[in-house]
Scaffold this active site. Structure first.
Site, short mmCIF file in Angstrom:
data_model
loop_
_atom_site.label_atom_id
_atom_site.label_comp_id
_atom_site.label_asym_id
_atom_site.label_seq_id
_atom_site.Cartn_x
_atom_site.Cartn_y
_atom_site.Cartn_z
N GLY A 31 34.13 49.45 8.03
CA GLY A 31 34.86 49.73 6.79
C GLY A 31 35.54 51.08 6.88
O GLY A 31 35.28 51.88 7.79
N ARG A 53 36.78 56.91 6.49
CA ARG A 53 37.51 58.17 6.26
C ARG A 53 38.97 57.89 5.93
O ARG A 53 39.87 58.64 6.29
CB ARG A 53 37.41 59.09 7.47
CG ARG A 53 37.91 58.50 8.75
CD ARG A 53 38.16 59.58 9.75
NE ARG A 53 38.51 58.99 11.02
CZ ARG A 53 38.94 59.67 12.05
NH1 ARG A 53 39.10 60.96 11.94
NH2 ARG A 53 39.22 59.09 13.17
N LYS A 71 44.38 59.12 5.56
CA LYS A 71 43.29 59.13 6.55
C LYS A 71 42.73 60.55 6.64
O LYS A 71 43.49 61.51 6.84
CB LYS A 71 43.88 58.69 7.91
CG LYS A 71 42.85 58.55 9.02
CD LYS A 71 43.47 57.83 10.22
CE LYS A 71 42.52 57.76 11.39
NZ LYS A 71 43.12 57.12 12.56
N ASP A 89 31.46 62.30 7.48
CA ASP A 89 31.90 63.13 6.35
C ASP A 89 33.21 62.65 5.74
O ASP A 89 33.68 63.21 4.75
CB ASP A 89 32.01 64.60 6.78
CG ASP A 89 32.97 64.79 7.96
OD1 ASP A 89 33.65 63.82 8.33
OD2 ASP A 89 33.02 65.91 8.51
N GLY A 90 33.83 61.65 6.36
CA GLY A 90 35.09 61.13 5.82
C GLY A 90 36.29 62.02 6.10
O GLY A 90 37.39 61.77 5.59
N ARG A 142 49.51 57.44 6.43
CA ARG A 142 49.90 56.42 7.41
C ARG A 142 50.56 55.26 6.70
O ARG A 142 50.11 54.82 5.64
CB ARG A 142 48.62 55.98 8.13
CG ARG A 142 48.82 54.95 9.16
CD ARG A 142 47.67 54.96 10.14
NE ARG A 142 46.52 54.22 9.66
CZ ARG A 142 45.42 54.01 10.42
NH1 ARG A 142 45.35 54.50 11.64
NH2 ARG A 142 44.42 53.33 9.94
N ARG A 150 42.63 43.78 9.84
CA ARG A 150 42.22 43.88 11.24
C ARG A 150 41.52 42.60 11.68
O ARG A 150 41.02 41.85 10.82
CB ARG A 150 41.23 45.05 11.39
CG ARG A 150 41.80 46.38 10.92
CD ARG A 150 40.69 47.29 10.40
NE ARG A 150 41.25 48.45 9.73
CZ ARG A 150 41.55 49.61 10.32
NH1 ARG A 150 41.31 49.76 11.60
NH2 ARG A 150 42.09 50.60 9.65
N ASP A 154 37.96 46.24 15.52
CA ASP A 154 38.36 46.85 14.24
C ASP A 154 39.64 47.65 14.40
O ASP A 154 40.27 48.02 13.41
CB ASP A 154 37.25 47.76 13.69
CG ASP A 154 36.76 48.75 14.73
OD1 ASP A 154 36.31 48.31 15.79
OD2 ASP A 154 36.83 49.97 14.48
N ASN A 155 40.05 47.90 15.64
CA ASN A 155 41.29 48.64 15.89
C ASN A 155 42.42 47.71 16.32
O ASN A 155 43.36 48.14 16.98
CB ASN A 155 41.05 49.72 16.95
CG ASN A 155 40.10 50.79 16.45
OD1 ASN A 155 39.98 51.01 15.24
ND2 ASN A 155 39.42 51.46 17.36
P1 AMP Z 1 37.74 54.79 14.61
O1 AMP Z 1 37.02 55.17 15.86
O2 AMP Z 1 38.57 55.90 14.01
O3 AMP Z 1 38.47 53.53 14.70
O4 AMP Z 1 36.57 54.58 13.54
C1 AMP Z 1 35.51 53.66 13.66
C2 AMP Z 1 34.73 53.60 12.37
O5 AMP Z 1 34.11 54.87 12.14
C3 AMP Z 1 35.56 53.31 11.15
O6 AMP Z 1 34.75 52.55 10.27
C4 AMP Z 1 35.82 54.68 10.57
O7 AMP Z 1 36.09 54.64 9.20
C5 AMP Z 1 34.50 55.37 10.87
N1 AMP Z 1 34.66 56.83 10.96
C6 AMP Z 1 35.25 57.53 11.92
N2 AMP Z 1 35.22 58.84 11.69
C7 AMP Z 1 34.55 59.00 10.51
C8 AMP Z 1 34.18 60.13 9.72
N3 AMP Z 1 34.48 61.37 10.08
N4 AMP Z 1 33.52 59.89 8.57
C9 AMP Z 1 33.23 58.65 8.19
N5 AMP Z 1 33.55 57.54 8.90
C10 AMP Z 1 34.20 57.72 10.04
MG MG Z 2 39.43 52.38 13.71
#
Ligand code: AMP
Ligand code: MG
Length: 491
Positions: free
Chosen positions: A95, A98, A118, A130-131, A181, A188, A257-258
């Site tokens: 989900g 962030r 984002k 931390d989002g 973005r 996805r 998810d990407n």
């Molecule tokens: P990503 O690697 O950016 O595709 O992220 C993979 C998952 O990790 C997704 O669900 C993101 O929302 C979550 N995520 C990545 N970085 C953070 C963060 N700093 N805080 C909370 N969720 C994160």
């Molecule tokens: Mg991602």
């Protein structure tokens, strides 16, 4: 008024019409961005803003507050989207941890586009995160996605980057930032996996119907629209990955998810461009086994599409066996589709206008020679007709001399003039790609507060087929650079 004659609701020119938040509630959670105390603009994409019909004066007067989450434009309906995904082959519930989708903006050309923030604080999907996001990774996504757009690769885009004014803590303290973005959507493969995993057939069907209407409307008339959807997503991904391969782009983290079902490149984390040609090239620090190496990307695309097909099984046919037969039939078409798209891209790179059965071998032989001599992928194709600019070991190789004879023979069997061949090659082989060492230099300067190098490089990357003012941008890195270069997810 926009093209659909709906009055724009917002002083900033935003014209939101939020269809995703009308889907079953399990697919998202209403969430608001964090209110940062002291945000400031770092970069704003005025070309994209004008395509979107935004009112730049009014955005500026409001201190760009829409792009930090301080001001929610009228008509927006902020949500965090639920999704799952296979990360390096392992299934996880994820989900938007962030990111927050403000809503869907209807552009003057009637296109429906997601506007997402984002790095704007935690959501119910943040797990232990931390989002937040750092300035470097958000600028990196902005720069590379804009470069991909200019190269002609379908991609999400960057509209703005704001500093939040806060410091975030990673390995070292970093300046926090928010990227705005713009995407065809954020649906996805992992969104479908999520609906399938919670065994909510109504949500899965609603999501599939939604995706068909939003991205593949021709499939509404397909005798079996969900099969049409599977076919369309397979096709879009085969075409997208062929384009990545054409430019030497390595996504770096092709988790399900990407992968956008709309067929756009999404979620730029540890991505990088290959210098010396090698299918084994990996730069991502977390990809220790090379799962997402350059040459593996087409096969990983198929693996991810298999997860997509699995998530659709319950709606593809009456019985599980029939659904598997259907999924298998269409997945089996992927490799041929991909190969056709790829060969079409590669033919143009070597100046071919038509097809001959031996073209595949001709392209593969060139790649083998490039691999043998570690020739630069971008520059070798760009300079193929100018041997004086090629890798010296390559031109000294008798195998390459034979290859040139075969290539020239092949060119002579088509009717196009030499100038037309050159024009085709020059419009398919960029002079300029975001070379990793320059990306790092401009991000390093941005980290020190100097944005000028970033702006200058971004401007050059917006015209990748033209000679840049700064010829330094054309050079590859020093010989040993790639051996130690690593990219990071930037979370
Ligand atoms: P990503 O690697 O950016 O595709 O992220 C993979 C998952 O990790 C997704 O669900 C993101 O929302 C979550 N995520 C990545 N970085 C953070 C963060 N700093 N805080 C909370 N969720 C994160
Ligand atoms: Mg991602």
């Amino acid at each position: 008024m926009n093209a659909t004659n709906q009055p724009c609701l917002d002083q900033f020119g935003f014209c939101f019409d939020n269809s995703y938040s009308k889907l079953p509630e399990v697919l998202f959670t209403p969430s608001n961005p964090k209110q940062f105390e002291n945000p400031s603009l770092v970069i704003f994409n005025s070309h994209l803003a004008s395509e979107l019909g935004l009112n730049v004066d009014s955005l500026k007067t409001a201190d760009w507050a829409c792009f930090s989450g301080r001001k929610i434009p009228d008509g927006a309906d902020p949500i965090a989207q639920a999704y799952a995904g296979h990360q390096f082959g392992r299934f996880a519930n994820l989900g938007d941890g962030r990111a927050i989708l403000l809503g869907e903006h209807i552009a003057p050309n009637s296109k429906r586009l997601d506007i997402q923030l984002k790095g704007c604080g935690p959501t119910p999907y943040s797990r232990s995160g931390d989002g937040l996001a750092g300035l470097g990774p958000m600028l990196r996504e902005y720069l590379i996605s804009e470069a991909m757009h200019a190269l002609g690769v379908p991609t999400t885009r960057g509209l703005a980057v704001m500093l939040t004014g806060d410091v975030i803590y990673r390995v070292e303290p970093l300046n926090g930032a928010v990227l705005t973005r713009v995407a065809a959507s954020h649906v996805r493969v992992g969104t479908f996996q999520y609906a399938a995993a919670i065994e909510n057939i109504d949500a899965l069907k609603a999501l599939a119907d939604y995706t068909i209407i939003r991205h593949y409307p021709a499939m509404e008339n397909h005798p079996q629209p969900y099969i049409g959807l599977l076919e369309a997503v397979i096709d879009a991904q085969a075409s997208l990955i062929a384009k990545w391969m054409r430019f030497g782009f390595i996504h770096g983290v092709m988790n399900t998810d990407n992968m956008s079902v709309a067929g756009e490149t999404i979620d730029y984390g540890p991505c990088a461009f290959m210098n010396a040609y090698s299918p084994k090239t990996v730069f991502s620090s977390i990809d220790t086994n090379g799962r997402y190496a350059f040459g593996n990307q087409p096969m990983i695309g198929e693996w991810n599409l298999t997860r997509f097909a699995e998530s659709l099984l319950s709606v593809l046919a009456e019985t599980h066996e029939d659904a598997i037969d259907i999924a298998t039939k269409f997945l089996n078409q992927y490799q041929t589709k991909y190969r056709d798209y790829w060969l079409c891209e590669m033919r143009k790179k070597i100046g071919l206008f038509n097809d001959e059965p031996s073209d595949l071998v001709l392209v593969e032989d060139l790649l083998m020679l490039m691999y043998k001599h570690q020739a630069d992928y971008t520059n070798t194709f760009r300079n193929l007709a100018n041997p004086s600019r090629l890798n010296t070991a390559l031109i000294a190789d008798g195998g390459f001399k034979n290859w040139q004879i075969l290539w020239k023979g092949r060119l002579s069997r088509q009717s196009q003039l030499a100038e037309e061949v050159t024009a085709l090659m020059d419009s398919n082989n960029p002079l300029l790609i975001p070379r990793n060492h320059i990306v790092e230099q401009v991000l390093g300067a941005a980290h020190q507060g100097d944005m000028e190098p970033f702006y200058d490089f971004l401007e050059a990357l917006s015209k990748p087929y033209q000679m840049p003012k700064n010829e330094r941008y054309l050079q590859g890195p020093s010989a040993s650079f790639d051996e130690s270069y690593q990219t990071f997810c930037g979370t």
